[in-house]
Design an enzyme around this catalytic site. Structure first.
Site, PDB file in Angstrom:
ATOM      1  N   GLY A  55       0.821  -1.208   0.000  1.00  0.00           N
ATOM      2  CA  GLY A  55       0.000   0.000   0.000  1.00  0.00           C
ATOM      3  C   GLY A  55       0.851   1.252   0.000  1.00  0.00           C
ATOM      4  O   GLY A  55       1.783   1.378  -0.787  1.00  0.00           O
ATOM      5  N   GLY A  56       0.541   2.187   0.907  1.00  0.00           N
ATOM      6  CA  GLY A  56       1.263   3.458   0.931  1.00  0.00           C
ATOM      7  C   GLY A  56       1.004   4.275  -0.318  1.00  0.00           C
ATOM      8  O   GLY A  56       0.143   3.952  -1.138  1.00  0.00           O
ATOM      9  N   THR A  57       1.765   5.334  -0.471  1.00  0.00           N
ATOM     10  CA  THR A  57       1.592   6.191  -1.646  1.00  0.00           C
ATOM     11  C   THR A  57       1.873   5.433  -2.927  1.00  0.00           C
ATOM     12  O   THR A  57       1.139   5.547  -3.911  1.00  0.00           O
ATOM     13  CB  THR A  57       2.515   7.416  -1.544  1.00  0.00           C
ATOM     14  N   ALA A  58       2.942   4.627  -2.951  1.00  0.00           N
ATOM     15  CA  ALA A  58       3.306   3.897  -4.172  1.00  0.00           C
ATOM     16  C   ALA A  58       2.189   2.954  -4.602  1.00  0.00           C
ATOM     17  O   ALA A  58       1.775   2.948  -5.765  1.00  0.00           O
ATOM     18  CB  ALA A  58       4.606   3.132  -3.951  1.00  0.00           C
ATOM     19  N   LYS A  86       2.967  24.049  -3.043  1.00  0.00           N
ATOM     20  CA  LYS A  86       4.422  24.093  -3.166  1.00  0.00           C
ATOM     21  C   LYS A  86       4.777  24.751  -4.493  1.00  0.00           C
ATOM     22  O   LYS A  86       4.310  24.336  -5.550  1.00  0.00           O
ATOM     23  CB  LYS A  86       5.010  22.682  -3.113  1.00  0.00           C
ATOM     24  N   VAL A  95       1.887 -11.058   2.773  1.00  0.00           N
ATOM     25  CA  VAL A  95       2.321 -12.007   1.758  1.00  0.00           C
ATOM     26  C   VAL A  95       3.444 -12.857   2.353  1.00  0.00           C
ATOM     27  O   VAL A  95       4.453 -12.326   2.843  1.00  0.00           O
ATOM     28  CB  VAL A  95       2.797 -11.276   0.487  1.00  0.00           C
ATOM     29  N   GLU A 143      14.853  17.393  -3.947  1.00  0.00           N
ATOM     30  CA  GLU A 143      14.091  17.652  -5.176  1.00  0.00           C
ATOM     31  C   GLU A 143      12.848  16.760  -5.327  1.00  0.00           C
ATOM     32  O   GLU A 143      12.194  16.770  -6.373  1.00  0.00           O
ATOM     33  CB  GLU A 143      14.971  17.549  -6.422  1.00  0.00           C
ATOM     34  N   ILE A 152       7.670  10.586  -5.589  1.00  0.00           N
ATOM     35  CA  ILE A 152       6.274  10.439  -6.004  1.00  0.00           C
ATOM     36  C   ILE A 152       6.148  10.652  -7.505  1.00  0.00           C
ATOM     37  O   ILE A 152       5.346   9.988  -8.174  1.00  0.00           O
ATOM     38  CB  ILE A 152       5.369  11.403  -5.207  1.00  0.00           C
TER      39      ILE A 152
END
Length: 520
Positions: free
Chosen positions: A13-16, A82, A192, A354, A358
């Site tokens: 999961g997470g953002t990725a 931003k 998993v 930088e 994401i």
């Protein structure tokens, strides 16, 4: 090998994981009968890293495409605007004053691809203004704490280009709800335990510790399991190549810092301040600052690093916890193998300078969706194209991050000395820097459609850090001085206009949370 690919399993999961699932499900129209189905399985026991709080402007188009309401997203994720990054003390000064420069998100007022102002700035046609002030209005807008748009500006549209600062944990939770409720993504919760391969070396299924879903089969797999890389690195055995001989910062300390007052100004840019053995990030969300120190464990101790971070934050840091995060810098030698693609930290990780993490997830999932193979016999071609493209994107990202370290004049600690050693600089970057000593960077050095950091970005960093380009031998080539001066004047006039028109960052953020932007 002609069997169709109808089921995609995102592992992690997470953002990725959730951003990938959202992009794929929206592109496939997974909520419709007969479409490619997307399932995501995530562990209930592994916490989200939760410090990726900076984004690129491309995220706006992605959020719009997957059907996210900008105002709702900002409110739910404590998001703010931003407009770039400010780099503090990345250069030494003779009088020990603070050196600062900006890398704004808006390209120059007239893009350097069309008419570069850099050689005319080098010739002195900008009245000795710093490069970032001379060629773009956004630096001044950031310094004044102004937002990039008004409350009357439609959702996702911009007056000055922008991305977001956001709470990564809340962003993942927001995407979870959006994917399940609106995009047709199936959500499973389990650890998993192992991966099943077929006779051809393709992944057939993953097994879990959840007795109701002991085995989850699919036709294509997306590995978003972070540094463990259970699928691509583990089951398929794709090696990890370290980059610690180029980028030294392998540890981070992260801290959540409350605002002292409810009406405290919110910075409209990331503040990256260089220190003895690394740099601190300072990101303003609506209700707190995310502050952290990224450093090299070979050049300082954890104790000294925490002292540096607490000294930067000030007295308020005394009651705050600093969370330590080990960074495994490097990349997979393949990003895609067989019927498995890795995204996020499973694929590659470079330090957060930088904020490329994401973006690379977004770009990777978008390319996968655009070229998604519908049968297994199509995989080999798309796999080759993807690996070629992302090898380029990764190497270009590595070059750009290293640029910030290797052109500094700081020699006050071994960290900065080591960063400037020739053997730590990639050959591809050394070649460019050698050429740029006599020629301002131009569009032909940035001729690939998949350049993650474009010409304007390099110009802001190079000339923000006083890189010396001697154009005497080619000065006659640049004969459009009157036009250049006119454009410098236009930048100044635009800056003056925007300073009167744009609201303060906190003022706009609070209005967005209360009223929302008008729909396009």
């Amino acid at each position: 090998m002609t069997e169709s690919i109808d089921r995609v399993l995102v592992v992690g999961g997470g953002t990725a994981g959730w951003l990938s699932a959202a992009i794929l499900a929206r592109s496939f129209n997974s909520h419709l009968p007969g479409a490619v189905k997307v399932t995501l399985v995530e562990s209930p026991d592994i916490p989200i890293l939760g410090v990726g709080e900076g984004t690129w402007p491309t995220i706006r188009a992605t959020l719009k495409k997957i059907g996210v309401d900008e105002s709702e997203f900002m409110k739910e994720c404590d998001a703010t605007f931003k407009q770039g990054s400010e780099f503090v003390n990345w250069m030494a000064t003779d009088d020990y004053t603070t050196h600062r420069y900006f890398h704004p998100l808006s390209a120059v007022f007239h893009s350097a691809y069309d008419f570069s102002l850099a050689p005319y700035w080098l010739s002195g046609s900008a009245n000795d203004l710093p490069y970032d002030i001379a060629v773009a209005s956004q630096t001044a807008i950031c310094k004044m704490g102004l937002a990039p748009k008004k409350i009357t500006t439609p959702a996702y549209e911009a007056i000055q280009n922008y991305s977001y600062h956001l709470n990564a944990n809340k962003f993942a939770a927001f995407l979870t709800r959006h994917c399940v409720e609106k995009l047709g993504v199936e959500h499973l919760v389990a650890n998993v335990t192992d991966v099943e391969l077929d006779e051809a070396g393709f992944i057939r299924a993953v097994n879990t510790d959840n007795h109701t879903i002991e085995s989850i089969s699919a036709d294509f797999f997306v590995d978003c399991t972070g540094g463990r890389s259970i699928l691509l690195g583990g089951a398929l055995g794709v090696p990890w190549k370290k980059i610690d001989d180029v980028i030294f910062n392998d540890t981070a300390l992260a801290m959540q810092v409350p605002y002292q007052t409810s009406d405290a100004p919110i910075a409209t840019h990331t503040i990256a301040t260089a220190h003895d053995a690394g740099w601190t990030w300072d990101i303003g969300l609506s209700n707190r600052r995310g502050v952290g120190y990224v450093y090299s464990s070979q050049h300082t101790t954890d104790e000294k690093a925490e002292e540096t971070l607490r000294r930067y934050v000030g007295e308020s840091a005394d009651q705050l916890e600093a969370r330590k995060i080990k960074l495994n810098l490097g990349y997979r030698t393949q990003f895609w193998k067989s019927n498995c693609l890795a995204l996020g930290m499973s694929a590659a990780f470079i330090e957060p300078l930088e904020a490329s993490a994401i973006f690379l997830i977004d770009a990777g999932a978008t390319m996968l969706a655009a070229q998604f193979p519908r049968t297994k016999n199509e995989i080999a071609f798309v796999e080759k194209q993807y690996n070629k493209t992302f090898s380029l994107r990764w190497n270009k990202t590595l070059d750009f991050i290293k640029l910030h370290y290797c052109i500094t004049n700081r020699r006050d600690t071994e960290f900065w000395v080591d960063n400037c050693r020739e053997e730590t600089i990639p050959d591809s970057l050394k070649e460019k820097l050698s050429f740029w000593k006599k020629h301002p960077p131009g569009k032909y050095e940035f001729d690939n459609a998949f350049e993650p950091f474009v010409l304007d970005s390099y110009l802001f960093v190079l000339y923000g850090m006083n890189f010396e380009t001697d154009i005497k031998s080619i000065k006659a080539v640049y004969d459009r001085h009157a036009e250049a001066r006119k454009r410098f004047e236009e930048v100044t006039k635009l800056t003056q206009f925007l300073s009167r028109e744009l609201p303060k960052q906190r003022e706009l953020v609070e209005k967005v949370y209360q009223y929302g932007f008008p729909a396009i």
